[in-house]
Design an enzyme around this catalytic site. Structure first.
Site: not given
Length: 369
Positions: A12, A14
């Site tokens: 991922d 953020d």
């Protein structure tokens, strides 16, 4: 963890690789100006902290729809997106890689382990964030954003599409995520998942993940039959410098910031060492124990400090600049009400720090981790 052999890693973005996610309790505690709060003020609204923390990790489209509805804003989700996105661009360009992230990416690249980005953000936003990090454009040849699949996380679509682009079976992928939304998506894709919580107060809720760590500095590739790290020097790890200001009293450091916002991201957790400068005094060697704890119902950061050279009395209550250059160890991932003896600075930590700080690698301000 199970017996499936990992052949690719999916990140991922953020809050996992970049410090672009800050929990709302952090804004509230430190009085930092938050962009959502700024926008809501225009419409006479205030942030609902519970709702925003639950929105953590949600895809952009679903998030904008929910925000407009929850706050009864007199604009459409598209208009909200058009207003808020440019406000975030400047913040994205200033975002930094979280501790240990570059170390792992370079390690995977060196050993030719396929890896990719799979984010609930839109592709354009991802590219802006990636472009601000040195070398990342070349590092990430496979990127999947939320508009490229039917449904964002917690649907498995993004991870399944990423595995397809990597040419790897989904069951052989390891997902690294910071949010429950992403963890659910990874498990739904039949992938193994490592959680690196960006909201430390919620890390004890991540039992769905196969493994939970406080930061990438604690990641052990060999647990997944990936090539192990071989970059520790004298039982410690050289790291990219972590800098902050503070004052010392009664064995603890109190962080001080010019604008009220912390310079320490939530994933800075464990026993570190480095250097302290206090006025015109000589540079001092320091060991710190940084952790989050529940105190009187609040979840706060504690920084226990021990000076290897110098007198505590000489520096008490004085402004000091701290530069951490090495990492020794982490703690148990489960939260505890009180600091245990095992989680405090021990004599071995002091010995390791003192020996390491005499080495040139720990004087360098461009360390590799």
């Amino acid at each position: 963890m199970d017996d499936r052999r990992i052949s690719a890693v999916i990140f991922d973005l953020d809050g996992t690789l970049l410090d672009t996610v800050l929990p709302f309790f952090w804004y509230q505690e430190h009085g930092t100006k938050d962009l959502l709060k700024e926008l809501l003020v225009r419409y006479g609204k205030v942030v609902d902290l519970d709702k925003e923390n639950k929105r953590h990790g949600m895809a952009h489209r679903e998030s904008t729809i929910a925000i407009v509805k929850d706050y009864d804003l007199p604009i459409t989700p598209q208009q909200y997106s058009q207003i808020i996105t440019p406000m975030y661009h400047e913040k994205w360009l200033q975002a930094k890689a979280l501790p240990g992230v570059n170390r792992l990416i370079k390690h995977l690249r060196k050993h030719r382990v396929p890896y990719a980005l799979a984010s609930n953000s839109r592709r354009k936003s991802i590219e802006i964030k990636v472009s601000s990090q040195k070398g990342w454009k070349e590092y990430f040849s496979v990127i999947v954003g939320s508009e490229e699949v039917k449904s964002g996380k917690p649907s498995p679509d993004i991870f399944l599409e990423t595995a397809n682009k990597l040419g790897v079976d989904a069951s052989c992928c390891l997902v690294i995520e910071d949010s429950m939304v992403g963890i659910k998506a990874g498990k739904a894709a039949n992938m193994q998942v490592v959680a690196v919580p960006s909201i430390q107060s919620e890390s004890d809720q991540y039992s769905m993940a196969d493994h939970v760590i406080h930061s990438f500095l604690d990641f052990q590739p060999e647990l997944w039959e990936l090539p192990p790290f071989e970059d520790r020097v004298m039982k410690a790890l050289p790291i990219e410098p972590i800098r902050f200001k503070g004052s010392y009293k009664n064995g603890f450091l109190q962080e001080i910031s010019d604008n009220g916002a912390s310079d320490l991201v939530g994933q800075v957790w464990g026993v570190y060492f480095g250097w302290v400068e206090v006025g015109s005094q000589e540079r001092l060697k320091i060991v710190v124990n940084i952790r989050w704890d529940h105190n009187c119902g609040a979840f706060r950061r504690n920084i226990q400090a021990c000076f290897i050279n110098g007198s505590d009395e000489q520096i008490c209550d004085q402004l000091m600049e701290v530069t951490l250059v090495g990492y020794i160890r982490g703690f148990c991932t489960k939260q505890k009400q009180n600091i245990s003896t095992d989680d405090q600075i021990i004599d071995q930590d002091k010995s390791i720090a003192e020996a390491c700080l005499d080495l040139a690698v720990y004087h360098c301000h461009n360390s590799p981790a």
